[in-house]
Design a protein around this motif. Structure first.
Motif, PDB file in Angstrom:
ATOM      1  N   PHE A 291     -17.954  -5.559 -17.779  1.00 44.61           N
ATOM      2  CA  PHE A 291     -18.759  -4.346 -17.801  1.00 44.61           C
ATOM      3  C   PHE A 291     -18.397  -3.395 -16.655  1.00 44.61           C
ATOM      4  O   PHE A 291     -19.025  -2.343 -16.502  1.00 44.61           O
ATOM      5  CB  PHE A 291     -20.250  -4.699 -17.756  1.00 44.61           C
ATOM      6  N   LEU A 292     -17.391  -3.760 -15.870  1.00 43.46           N
ATOM      7  CA  LEU A 292     -16.913  -2.898 -14.792  1.00 43.46           C
ATOM      8  C   LEU A 292     -15.664  -2.171 -15.266  1.00 43.46           C
ATOM      9  O   LEU A 292     -14.630  -2.783 -15.515  1.00 43.46           O
ATOM     10  CB  LEU A 292     -16.604  -3.715 -13.539  1.00 43.46           C
ATOM     11  N   ILE A 293     -15.751  -0.845 -15.404  1.00 43.56           N
ATOM     12  CA  ILE A 293     -14.634  -0.037 -15.874  1.00 43.56           C
ATOM     13  C   ILE A 293     -13.912   0.562 -14.680  1.00 43.56           C
ATOM     14  O   ILE A 293     -14.528   1.156 -13.793  1.00 43.56           O
ATOM     15  CB  ILE A 293     -15.122   1.093 -16.806  1.00 43.56           C
ATOM     16  N   TYR A 294     -12.583   0.419 -14.656  1.00 43.67           N
ATOM     17  CA  TYR A 294     -11.783   0.946 -13.552  1.00 43.67           C
ATOM     18  C   TYR A 294     -11.699   2.474 -13.625  1.00 43.67           C
ATOM     19  O   TYR A 294     -11.685   3.057 -14.723  1.00 43.67           O
ATOM     20  CB  TYR A 294     -10.355   0.396 -13.612  1.00 43.67           C
ATOM     21  N   PRO A 295     -11.584   3.137 -12.481  1.00 43.75           N
ATOM     22  CA  PRO A 295     -11.306   4.582 -12.480  1.00 43.75           C
ATOM     23  C   PRO A 295      -9.906   4.860 -13.007  1.00 43.75           C
ATOM     24  O   PRO A 295      -9.040   3.972 -13.029  1.00 43.75           O
ATOM     25  CB  PRO A 295     -11.449   4.968 -11.005  1.00 43.75           C
ATOM     26  N   ASP A 296      -9.661   6.105 -13.415  1.00 39.69           N
ATOM     27  CA  ASP A 296      -8.394   6.461 -14.069  1.00 39.69           C
ATOM     28  C   ASP A 296      -7.173   6.262 -13.180  1.00 39.69           C
ATOM     29  O   ASP A 296      -6.067   6.089 -13.682  1.00 39.69           O
ATOM     30  CB  ASP A 296      -8.439   7.917 -14.524  1.00 39.69           C
ATOM     31  N   ASP A 297      -7.356   6.326 -11.871  1.00 45.06           N
ATOM     32  CA  ASP A 297      -6.213   6.203 -10.963  1.00 45.06           C
ATOM     33  C   ASP A 297      -6.065   4.793 -10.399  1.00 45.06           C
ATOM     34  O   ASP A 297      -5.306   4.574  -9.468  1.00 45.06           O
ATOM     35  CB  ASP A 297      -6.338   7.203  -9.814  1.00 45.06           C
ATOM     36  N   TYR A 298      -6.773   3.834 -10.981  1.00 49.18           N
ATOM     37  CA  TYR A 298      -6.704   2.456 -10.492  1.00 49.18           C
ATOM     38  C   TYR A 298      -5.339   1.871 -10.827  1.00 49.18           C
ATOM     39  O   TYR A 298      -4.827   2.059 -11.936  1.00 49.18           O
ATOM     40  CB  TYR A 298      -7.811   1.623 -11.142  1.00 49.18           C
ATOM     41  N   LYS A 299      -4.739   1.145  -9.899  1.00 44.79           N
ATOM     42  CA  LYS A 299      -3.355   0.698 -10.067  1.00 44.79           C
ATOM     43  C   LYS A 299      -3.227  -0.759 -10.497  1.00 44.79           C
ATOM     44  O   LYS A 299      -2.123  -1.208 -10.774  1.00 44.79           O
ATOM     45  CB  LYS A 299      -2.587   0.898  -8.756  1.00 44.79           C
TER      46      LYS A 299
END
Length: 352
Positions: A291-299
């Motif tokens: 349920f934890l979504i990464y931000p768009d710039d997560y590597k």
């Protein structure tokens, strides 16, 4: 049966989904429409509704797309995932492949015209009009059953080409080679799309034939759809592409990302970098906390969640068992493998 009011609302959503093709880069429009589809499915999809209730989610309190719960893809194996309708005898049904006795996914498609319009629209926005193509398909294992979403889609593409030289091939590698040789000599200068399941393309490339003539045709596109089907040792996508590039004398290999449970596709024009299509977005989730979504710039690597607006009549919010990474500033992504202990997917992905 849908009530008149619900049917009218569903028709409005359908038209909005089709019209989003004309504004594919409008992220705000996509999110707004996706949230509307979410609330519609939260009300009228019994399985998804129950799932949300178990999570204590109140749909009217979800105000951002990243907060929408994604349904595990395995639900397609054990439930009928339906929004607002019940399957009729003539309902189109896609099924994933599987080993003997294995439960496979089923996707009921009550609106084939919507699927056709979206899949054709995605392809043509990426590659141009299908009327400018000959399509040659090498899809053993898919052709051996009658409910493959990939075969259905490619058949529709072939119809759109209007070419009597398009066709499917099973294991007849010599005939495939001769067909491609003839097409490269055609004076019409049409593009040639060779689309194939990965193990089929590798078997053909290693069949001992001289295929170097293919590299002399700038109009040739070679596209792998993934999938070893237990026929060969699993390889990294980069390894597969290098084998094909060397054997065929071509510069790059294209890829398609799709599956039985999704009605939209994403394409890569090389190097395994997929671009989202107008009706599809990918989010990455934490490997340990779904349920934890990464931000768009997560590597880092994460699990792939897909928003597919084309799944209007099933579920548009799917938690897949694929692993991926963000790449680029336009929603690009790479598919790099699968979660451990997950089932080998029945359609369209090379498993690592």
């Amino acid at each position: 049966m849908l009530s008149t009011e619900i049917a009218s609302f569903r028709q409005s959503l359908r038209q909005q989904i089709l019209s989003i093709h004309s504004r594919p880069s409008d992220q705000g429009l996509f999110e707004q429409l996706a949230l509307t589809v979410f609330r519609y499915q939260a009300l009228h999809n019994p399985i998804y509704r129950d799932y949300l209730q178990h999570l204590a989610i109140k749909p009217d309190q979800v105000t951002a797309l990243r907060r929408v719960p994604f349904m595990p893809i395995s639900f397609f194996k054990n439930h009928n995932i339906l929004t607002g309708f019940q399957p009729q005898p003539d309902t189109l049904t896609f099924a994933s492949s599987g080993t003997t006795g294995e439960q496979t996914s089923r996707h009921f498609v009550s609106d084939p015209d919507l699927y056709d319009a979206i899949s054709i629209g995605i392809f043509e926005q990426t590659y141009g009009s299908l009327g400018n193509f000959h399509i040659v398909a090498l899809l053993p294992s898919y052709l051996e059953r009658n409910n493959s979403s990939l075969v259905y889609m490619v058949q529709r593409f072939m119809t759109q080409t209007g070419s009597d030289k398009s066709g499917f091939f099973l294991h007849n590698h010599h005939e495939l080679t001769e067909q491609l040789r003839q097409l490269t000599q055609e004076p019409d200068q049409k593009k040639i799309l060779l689309v194939g399941v990965t193990f089929g393309l590798l078997d053909w490339a290693e069949s001992g034939q001289d295929l170097s003539f293919l590299g002399q045709n700038p109009n040739l596109i070679v596209m792998e759809t993934g999938g070893m089907k237990g026929r060969r040792q699993e390889l990294l996508r980069e390894e597969v592409h290098q084998i094909l590039i060397k054997a065929l004398g071509i510069q790059t290999v294209h890829s398609e990302y799709g599956m039985t449970e999704l009605l939209s596709q994403a394409y890569s024009n090389g190097n395994g970098l997929f671009q989202p299509s107008p009706t599809l977005r990918v989010f990455l989730r934490d490997i340990n906390d779904p349920f934890l979504i990464y931000p768009d710039d997560y590597k880092r690597t994460g699990g792939i969640n897909v928003v597919d607006l084309a799944n209007l009549d099933s579920c548009s919010f799917i938690e897949t068992q694929d692993l991926g990474q963000y790449d680029g500033n336009e929603g690009g992504f790479r598919v790099i493998g699968r979660f451990d202990n997950s089932d080998v997917r029945g359609c369209n992905l090379m498993v690592i």
